[in-house]
Design an enzyme around this catalytic site. Structure first.
Site, mmCIF file in Angstrom:
data_model
loop_
_atom_site.group_PDB
_atom_site.id
_atom_site.type_symbol
_atom_site.label_atom_id
_atom_site.label_comp_id
_atom_site.label_asym_id
_atom_site.label_seq_id
_atom_site.Cartn_x
_atom_site.Cartn_y
_atom_site.Cartn_z
ATOM 1 N N HIS A 262 5.722 -7.759 -8.007
ATOM 2 C CA HIS A 262 6.953 -7.272 -7.115
ATOM 3 C C HIS A 262 8.047 -7.156 -8.064
ATOM 4 O O HIS A 262 8.110 -7.660 -9.078
ATOM 5 C CB HIS A 262 7.125 -8.838 -6.316
ATOM 6 C CG HIS A 262 7.880 -8.610 -5.101
ATOM 7 N ND1 HIS A 262 9.185 -8.481 -5.308
ATOM 8 C CD2 HIS A 262 7.642 -8.264 -3.884
ATOM 9 C CE1 HIS A 262 9.786 -8.256 -3.983
ATOM 10 N NE2 HIS A 262 8.865 -8.231 -3.297
ATOM 11 N N ASP A 316 1.533 -8.684 0.576
ATOM 12 C CA ASP A 316 0.463 -8.018 1.101
ATOM 13 C C ASP A 316 -0.947 -8.422 0.759
ATOM 14 O O ASP A 316 -1.846 -7.816 1.225
ATOM 15 C CB ASP A 316 0.716 -6.522 0.584
ATOM 16 C CG ASP A 316 1.959 -5.994 1.388
ATOM 17 O OD1 ASP A 316 2.052 -6.054 2.525
ATOM 18 O OD2 ASP A 316 2.743 -5.161 0.824
HETATM 19 N N1 ACO Z 1 -1.346 -4.314 -11.360
HETATM 20 C C1 ACO Z 1 -1.211 -4.199 -12.489
HETATM 21 N N2 ACO Z 1 -0.159 -4.278 -13.329
HETATM 22 C C2 ACO Z 1 0.999 -4.305 -12.589
HETATM 23 C C3 ACO Z 1 1.227 -4.208 -11.375
HETATM 24 C C4 ACO Z 1 0.118 -4.555 -10.673
HETATM 25 N N3 ACO Z 1 0.057 -4.570 -9.211
HETATM 26 N N4 ACO Z 1 2.475 -4.515 -10.918
HETATM 27 C C5 ACO Z 1 3.137 -4.175 -11.968
HETATM 28 N N5 ACO Z 1 2.097 -4.105 -13.121
HETATM 29 C C6 ACO Z 1 2.659 -4.048 -14.512
HETATM 30 C C7 ACO Z 1 3.088 -2.722 -14.847
HETATM 31 O O1 ACO Z 1 1.945 -1.638 -15.222
HETATM 32 C C8 ACO Z 1 4.150 -2.926 -16.010
HETATM 33 O O2 ACO Z 1 3.526 -3.188 -17.146
HETATM 34 P P1 ACO Z 1 3.820 -2.717 -18.375
HETATM 35 O O3 ACO Z 1 5.233 -3.281 -18.673
HETATM 36 O O4 ACO Z 1 2.990 -2.926 -19.599
HETATM 37 O O5 ACO Z 1 4.007 -1.146 -18.310
HETATM 38 C C9 ACO Z 1 4.743 -4.225 -15.639
HETATM 39 O O6 ACO Z 1 3.736 -5.058 -14.797
HETATM 40 C C10 ACO Z 1 6.067 -3.921 -15.090
HETATM 41 O O7 ACO Z 1 5.849 -2.954 -13.740
HETATM 42 P P2 ACO Z 1 6.707 -2.213 -13.001
HETATM 43 O O8 ACO Z 1 6.182 -0.838 -12.387
HETATM 44 O O9 ACO Z 1 8.109 -1.754 -13.758
HETATM 45 O O10 ACO Z 1 7.194 -3.035 -11.915
HETATM 46 P P3 ACO Z 1 8.104 -2.568 -10.606
HETATM 47 O O11 ACO Z 1 9.146 -4.039 -10.266
HETATM 48 O O12 ACO Z 1 8.709 -1.286 -10.591
HETATM 49 O O13 ACO Z 1 7.125 -2.506 -9.234
HETATM 50 C C11 ACO Z 1 5.749 -2.997 -7.487
HETATM 51 C C12 ACO Z 1 6.850 -3.370 -8.287
HETATM 52 C C13 ACO Z 1 5.824 -1.313 -7.176
HETATM 53 C C14 ACO Z 1 5.359 -3.887 -6.267
HETATM 54 C C15 ACO Z 1 4.465 -2.950 -8.493
HETATM 55 O O14 ACO Z 1 4.204 -4.341 -8.692
HETATM 56 C C16 ACO Z 1 3.149 -2.349 -7.594
HETATM 57 O O15 ACO Z 1 3.033 -1.227 -7.831
HETATM 58 N N6 ACO Z 1 2.371 -3.359 -7.166
HETATM 59 C C17 ACO Z 1 1.089 -2.798 -6.249
HETATM 60 C C18 ACO Z 1 1.421 -2.329 -4.971
HETATM 61 C C19 ACO Z 1 2.114 -3.524 -4.325
HETATM 62 O O16 ACO Z 1 1.214 -4.523 -3.919
HETATM 63 N N7 ACO Z 1 2.968 -3.304 -3.412
HETATM 64 C C20 ACO Z 1 3.570 -4.310 -2.321
HETATM 65 C C21 ACO Z 1 4.667 -4.854 -2.852
HETATM 66 S S1 ACO Z 1 5.520 -6.004 -1.856
HETATM 67 C C22 ACO Z 1 6.228 -5.087 -0.509
HETATM 68 O O17 ACO Z 1 6.369 -3.965 -0.901
HETATM 69 C C23 ACO Z 1 6.122 -5.502 0.844
#
Ligand code: ACO
Length: 394
Positions: A262, A316
């Protein structure tokens, strides 16, 4: 034009508004609506009472709540032209696309734009909260080739939705749990769909366009679409033994594990904790779901491998398991999210109108200047042109 401040992809950490609607503490896992903790609302409130709180800023008196519920109850029906329009939608279309089209279509019927009139605001709030669930349920029945069924005035908000969807009066516990799910999904500060709603609201367009734009934004798999993806992922994993290799493969390929991570929470999402409890109540009363065992193991392995990055389960992750047990089809999970989030979008619409300035951010231009116009006969092959463009950009 030079940017006045540093560019942050995804506007991470950039304040886009001042708001007193909700508050998130991502380090301590706290979510509040108008200052009231989410677990308190989940334990004591109803979705419509929480919606009133979000939109009007205070907990209603009994009379105010009765009146609000009464208005919503009597605006649940859809105009036959909307139902006829929906009959033309392909049954293979995604329900979020159907919902977006229907929300926008409301503007055709109720387009009088009187944004400074509290009665207009109230009527729009009531109509949207009342009709969105009917639209979701109607599309579900129509794509199965059935006529939609009319709402029942003797059922409350959540029980009526489940009735319109499944054609059966739901069990009281199931309806109560569904209502809590709606409370949990109603609002969450400036997330992508709410920001979309605010940008659209800031142009002073009508509230139906505001909600339609937010529905389109919620649909994406990185936002509301994730709950649907979680179930598909659990299906793909297939068994508890497959969890560890699945997680390891995701990490190796740098692919996202759905339902985790998140932008704001760096601990377990407080809504995921409540939803997990609700899922357990559902399994206790209506039977176990093997996907829950896979989910538990997945949460364990992800914690082991990714907790150091602040990756924990989000809202989710468990919502889909609750919805599955309620008999809601997987591709309706995001429309159900939208039913709840309408309350949040409308709160921000109203707040935006109170002190409006059209959103018009700036950009950092990274392109060329004074580029000559080359006549079509003198242009090289597209591969040559692409190469020249790349060289010029360096
Ligand atoms: N699985 C594995 N690794 C992850 C995940 C994940 N779900 N989410 C973040 N990471 C990792 C990234 O790869 C990144 O690693 P790095 O620093 O080594 O490159 C680090 O964590 C930071 O990730 P960001 O992309 O910068 O995080 P951001 O804040 O942009 O993304 C998001 C947040 C979009 C929710 C992301 O966590 C994601 O894609 N999750 C999966 C989809 C999901 O569950 N969405 C629902 C969110 S809740 C909602 O919208 C109601």
């Amino acid at each position: 034009m030079t940017a006045a401040c540093e560019y942050r992809p995804g506007l991470e950490g950039v304040p886009a508004t001042q708001s007193d609607i909700s508050y998130v503490d991502g380090q301590r896992g706290i979510l509040e609506y108008r200052g009231i903790r989410i677990d308190n609302l989940a334990n004591h409130s109803t979705f419509l009472e929480s919606s009133f709180l979000l939109i009007w800023g205070y907990l209603p008196t009994q009379d105010e709540l009765d009146e609000f519920e009464h208005e919503i109850r009597y605006h649940r029906r859809l105009k036959y032209r909307i139902r006829d329009m929906m009959k033309c939608f392909p049954e293979s279309g995604h329900p979020m696309d159907a919902l977006q089209a229907c929300a926008a279509a409301l503007g055709l019927f109720y387009s009088r734009r009187a944004l400074d009139d509290p009665a207009y605001i109230r009527a729009a709030v009531v109509r949207l909260l009342a009709k969105i669930p009917t639209m979701v349920a109607a599309f579900q029945l129509m794509r199965k080739g059935n006529d939609p069924i009319q709402p029942r005035d003797d059922l409350d908000y959540s029980a009526n939705f489940l009735y319109m969807l499944t054609e059966r009066i739901p069990d009281n516990l199931a309806a109560k749990i569904f209502d809590i799910c709606l409370i949990l999904h109603a609002e969450h500060t400036i997330n992508a769909s709410t920001f979309s709603a605010m940008v659209t609201a800031s142009t002073l367009t009508d509230p139906y366009a505001v909600v339609a734009s937010a529905v389109g934004t919620l649909a994406g798999p990185l936002h509301g679409g994730a709950s649907e993806e979680v179930i598909l992922m659990l299906e793909e994993i297939g068994s508890v033994e497959n969890v560890r290799p699945f997680v390891e493969q995701c990490i190796e390929r740098k692919s996202r594990i759905m339902g985790f991570g998140h932008r704001v929470y760096k601990v377990k999402d407080p809504r995921a904790t409540i939803l997990q409890e609700l899922a357990e109540q559902m399994f206790e009363k209506f039977g176990h779901d093997d996907y829950y065992d896979i989910a538990l193991e997945l949460e364990r392995v992800v914690a082991e491998k990714l907790a150091h990055k602040g990756i924990f389960s989000n809202v989710d992750f468990y919502s889909g398991l609750v919805y599955r047990k309620l008999g809601i089809p997987t591709d309706l999970f995001t429309p159900v999210f939208a039913i709840a989030r309408v309350a949040g979008w409308l709160s921000h619409w109203k707040e935006q109108l109170e002190e409006n300035r059209i959103f018009r951010p700036t950009q950092i231009y990274t392109g060329l200047h004074d580029t000559p116009y080359v006549s079509i006969d003198d242009r090289g092959s597209s591969a040559d042109n692409q190469l020249v463009a790349e060289l010029l950009m360096q």
